[in-house]
Scaffold this motif. Structure first.
Motif, PDB file in Angstrom:
ATOM      1  N   PRO A 100       3.823  -1.963  -7.667  1.00 29.92           N
ATOM      2  CA  PRO A 100       4.746  -1.222  -7.434  1.00 29.92           C
ATOM      3  C   PRO A 100       4.567  -0.314  -6.160  1.00 29.92           C
ATOM      4  O   PRO A 100       3.320   0.314  -5.939  1.00 29.92           O
ATOM      5  CB  PRO A 100       4.772  -0.103  -8.698  1.00 29.92           C
ATOM      6  CG  PRO A 100       3.320  -0.180  -9.236  1.00 29.92           C
ATOM      7  CD  PRO A 100       2.857  -1.367  -8.814  1.00 29.92           C
ATOM      8  N   THR A 136       6.673   2.294  -3.439  1.00 29.36           N
ATOM      9  CA  THR A 136       8.270   2.870  -3.002  1.00 29.36           C
ATOM     10  C   THR A 136       8.089   2.729  -1.409  1.00 29.36           C
ATOM     11  O   THR A 136       7.504   2.795  -0.761  1.00 29.36           O
ATOM     12  CB  THR A 136       7.611   4.498  -3.148  1.00 29.36           C
ATOM     13  OG1 THR A 136       7.452   4.778  -4.373  1.00 29.36           O
ATOM     14  CG2 THR A 136       8.743   5.315  -2.761  1.00 29.36           C
ATOM     15  N   GLY A 143       8.334   2.550  -8.069  1.00 28.29           N
ATOM     16  CA  GLY A 143       8.673   3.609  -8.710  1.00 28.29           C
ATOM     17  C   GLY A 143      10.086   3.527  -8.772  1.00 28.29           C
ATOM     18  O   GLY A 143      10.866   3.936  -7.707  1.00 28.29           O
ATOM     19  N   GLN A 182       9.030   0.052 -12.723  1.00 30.00           N
ATOM     20  CA  GLN A 182       8.436   0.976 -12.892  1.00 30.00           C
ATOM     21  C   GLN A 182       9.181   2.047 -13.011  1.00 30.00           C
ATOM     22  O   GLN A 182       9.627   2.673 -12.250  1.00 30.00           O
ATOM     23  CB  GLN A 182       7.254   0.865 -11.959  1.00 30.00           C
ATOM     24  CG  GLN A 182       6.334   2.055 -12.421  1.00 30.00           C
ATOM     25  CD  GLN A 182       5.497   2.519 -11.092  1.00 30.00           C
ATOM     26  OE1 GLN A 182       5.833   3.108  -9.997  1.00 30.00           O
ATOM     27  NE2 GLN A 182       4.177   2.463 -11.379  1.00 30.00           N
ATOM     28  N   HIS A 231       5.133   4.722 -15.569  1.00 35.76           N
ATOM     29  CA  HIS A 231       4.308   5.208 -14.385  1.00 35.76           C
ATOM     30  C   HIS A 231       3.477   6.589 -15.134  1.00 35.76           C
ATOM     31  O   HIS A 231       4.146   7.595 -15.311  1.00 35.76           O
ATOM     32  CB  HIS A 231       4.843   5.749 -13.305  1.00 35.76           C
ATOM     33  CG  HIS A 231       4.045   5.875 -12.152  1.00 35.76           C
ATOM     34  ND1 HIS A 231       2.778   6.060 -12.064  1.00 35.76           N
ATOM     35  CD2 HIS A 231       4.613   5.841 -10.787  1.00 35.76           C
ATOM     36  CE1 HIS A 231       2.200   6.180 -10.832  1.00 35.76           C
ATOM     37  NE2 HIS A 231       3.315   6.214 -10.034  1.00 35.76           N
ATOM     38  N   ARG A 243       0.964   2.080 -16.640  1.00 35.91           N
ATOM     39  CA  ARG A 243       0.265   2.186 -15.438  1.00 35.91           C
ATOM     40  C   ARG A 243      -0.441   3.545 -15.759  1.00 35.91           C
ATOM     41  O   ARG A 243       0.048   4.669 -15.439  1.00 35.91           O
ATOM     42  CB  ARG A 243       0.709   2.018 -14.032  1.00 35.91           C
ATOM     43  CG  ARG A 243      -0.002   1.854 -13.098  1.00 35.91           C
ATOM     44  CD  ARG A 243       0.690   1.419 -11.986  1.00 35.91           C
ATOM     45  NE  ARG A 243      -0.117   0.511 -11.213  1.00 35.91           N
ATOM     46  CZ  ARG A 243      -0.188   0.421  -9.724  1.00 35.91           C
ATOM     47  NH1 ARG A 243       0.150   1.471  -9.149  1.00 35.91           N
ATOM     48  NH2 ARG A 243      -1.013  -0.328  -9.072  1.00 35.91           N
ATOM     49  N   SER A 255      -7.190  -3.118  -3.564  1.00 38.52           N
ATOM     50  CA  SER A 255      -7.629  -3.540  -2.087  1.00 38.52           C
ATOM     51  C   SER A 255      -7.666  -4.919  -1.935  1.00 38.52           C
ATOM     52  O   SER A 255      -8.597  -5.390  -1.289  1.00 38.52           O
ATOM     53  CB  SER A 255      -8.919  -2.607  -1.824  1.00 38.52           C
ATOM     54  OG  SER A 255      -8.809  -1.323  -1.566  1.00 38.52           O
ATOM     55  N   GLY A 295      -0.933  -4.889  -3.514  1.00 37.41           N
ATOM     56  CA  GLY A 295       0.016  -3.975  -3.009  1.00 37.41           C
ATOM     57  C   GLY A 295       0.248  -4.167  -1.436  1.00 37.41           C
ATOM     58  O   GLY A 295       1.111  -5.081  -1.097  1.00 37.41           O
ATOM     59  N   ARG A 296      -0.555  -3.798  -0.662  1.00 35.72           N
ATOM     60  CA  ARG A 296      -0.137  -3.257   0.677  1.00 35.72           C
ATOM     61  C   ARG A 296      -0.382  -4.755   1.297  1.00 35.72           C
ATOM     62  O   ARG A 296       0.561  -4.880   2.360  1.00 35.72           O
ATOM     63  CB  ARG A 296      -1.338  -2.622   1.336  1.00 35.72           C
ATOM     64  CG  ARG A 296      -1.119  -1.081   1.022  1.00 35.72           C
ATOM     65  CD  ARG A 296      -2.449  -0.183   1.388  1.00 35.72           C
ATOM     66  NE  ARG A 296      -3.574  -0.597   0.596  1.00 35.72           N
ATOM     67  CZ  ARG A 296      -4.628   0.111   0.460  1.00 35.72           C
ATOM     68  NH1 ARG A 296      -5.096   1.003   1.583  1.00 35.72           N
ATOM     69  NH2 ARG A 296      -5.733  -0.152  -0.241  1.00 35.72           N
TER      70      ARG A 296
END
Ligand SMILES: Cc1cc2nc3c(=O)[nH]c(=O)nc-3n(C[C@H](O)[C@H](O)[C@H](O)COP(=O)(O)O)c2cc1C
Length: 365
Positions: A34, A36, A68, A111, A181, A230, A301, A332-333
């Motif tokens: 998730p 934002t 979220g 989420q 969350h 989570r 990561s 994620g990233r």
């Protein structure tokens, strides 16, 4: 000579293998974490949001977890471009998102989020918290703002009801699962963490009592859809913080949540390869699975190779999946700048993956 490290290729095979989790048939083990993005004016996800998630689902992510998404209570957040899970325009927007993801062959969980002390009282509504403290020296509220509100049991009931209502909206809008969350220092996690939960009623004190409010939320949303919870040790404002100092404390918290109806544990870590407790190499997702017997998602990561070389990361993920330490792998990233990341990994095309840059957080690829 024997080696305990399996080759990276094993990791790839494991990541690409289908699995059924909490009744959800998933085409592979890739999850979008998730994130934002502030792209939903008035809390309503737009067609652009639908296309953003569809790009990931159509390119190898088996399960999307949305950014979220606020429950429908005024205390949830002050943000106006964070999406909401409320009836009406937001529900309609989400229906387009779930339709787009399903058409691309993916699955999608939403989420559900309440910011707790991270809410800014810009509109005069104070932040709702377990005990009126952020647990850190840095105050969450701006100077001169209304004080944080210590939640009464009626307030707790109101937030539980808000989660339940948002779960119903999510089910109507076509979601495949709900993620609650309870991580990173937001409201539910503030109940789990002793520094922010100083209550002396049934919702504070022992690890089981600190878990009582998140457990009530789970109980209220279960039945609509599979429930992912989570959680994390760290807080965004306190990286060294811990909700549990030992596996025994973690067991009490997580089994309270499992007994309430949590189907899957999404164990948020900043680096997935780090052991959660001394004396074992299990990461937090590994402990969650071991202590509850429920499936778990690891994160932290993945695809960001600066700290941990890609081949070692892939081998470690393969071992974790093969050994039943965790079941799903969230990124994620790396998915911000690379909508096709999961497919490029699966097809063995690393040269085409764009390295993560902080600036990707401001762009909508
Ligand atoms: C831009 C951004 C927004 C995020 N928003 C959320 C969020 O809404 N909810 C949440 O639980 N985690 C959020 N996270 C944390 C991610 O889900 C993830 O756990 C974290 O980025 C670590 O995974 P990674 O190293 O693969 O990026 C966010 C992270 C980023 C970078």
């Amino acid at each position: 000579m024997t080696t305990t490290t399996r080759p990276a290729a094993t990791g790839l095979t494991a990541l690409a293998s289908p699995v059924t989790i909490a009744g959800l048939e998933l085409p592979n083990r890739f999850v979008m974490a998730p994130m934002t993005r502030f792209r939903s004016p008035g809390g309503v996800p737009t067609d652009e949001v639908a296309a953003y998630y569809r790009r990931r689902a159509g390119n190898g992510v088996g399960l999307i977890v949305t950014e979220g998404t606020l429950v429908g209570h005024p205390s949830a957040s002050h943000e106006t471009t964070v999406p909401r899970m409320t009836a009406g325009a937001a529900e309609e927007g989400w229906r387009k998102v779930t339709g787009a993801v399903h058409a691309a062959g993916g699955r999608i969980a939403t989420q559900l989020w309440h910011l707790g002390s991270e809410r800014r009282p810009v509109d005069g509504i104070p932040a709702w918290t377990p005990s009126g403290t952020t647990g850190t020296p840095e105050p969450a509220s701006a100077a001169g703002s209304p004080p944080m509100r210590t939640m009464s049991t009626a307030d707790i009931d109101a937030i539980v009801a808000a989660f339940a209502e948002s779960a119903r909206v999510a089910a109507r809008a076509g979601f495949d699962a709900i993620e609650i969350h309870a991580a990173h220092g937001y409201l539910l996690d503030e109940f789990l963490w002793p520094a922010t939960n100083r209550r002396t009623d049934a919702f504070g004190g022992s690890p089981a009592r600190r878990a009582a409010f998140p457990a009530e939320v789970i109980r209220a949303v279960r039945g609509e859809l599979p429930v992912i919870i989570r959680f994390s040790q760290f807080k965004e404002r306190a990286y060294e913080a811990r909700i549990a100092d030992s596996p025994a404390e973690l067991e009490t918290i997580l089994t309270t949540l499992a007994d309430a109806g949590a189907d899957v544990f999404h164990a948020s870590q900043r680096r997935f390869w780090e052991p959660a407790f001394p004396g074992s190499r299990l990461n937090l997702a590994g402990w969650a699975r071991k202590l509850t017997g429920r499936p778990s998602i690891t994160v932290g990561s993945i695809g960001l190779t600066s700290d941990f070389p890609a081949s070692r990361a892939m081998a470690r993920l393969g071992e974790g999946l093969a050994d039943g330490e965790f079941d799903l792998v969230a990124a994620g990233r790396i998915l911000l700048g690379n909508p096709s990341w999961a497919r490029l990994v699966t097809e063995g095309r690393p040269a085409e993956i764009r390295d993560y840059e902080k600036a990707h957080e401001d762009v909508y690829f």
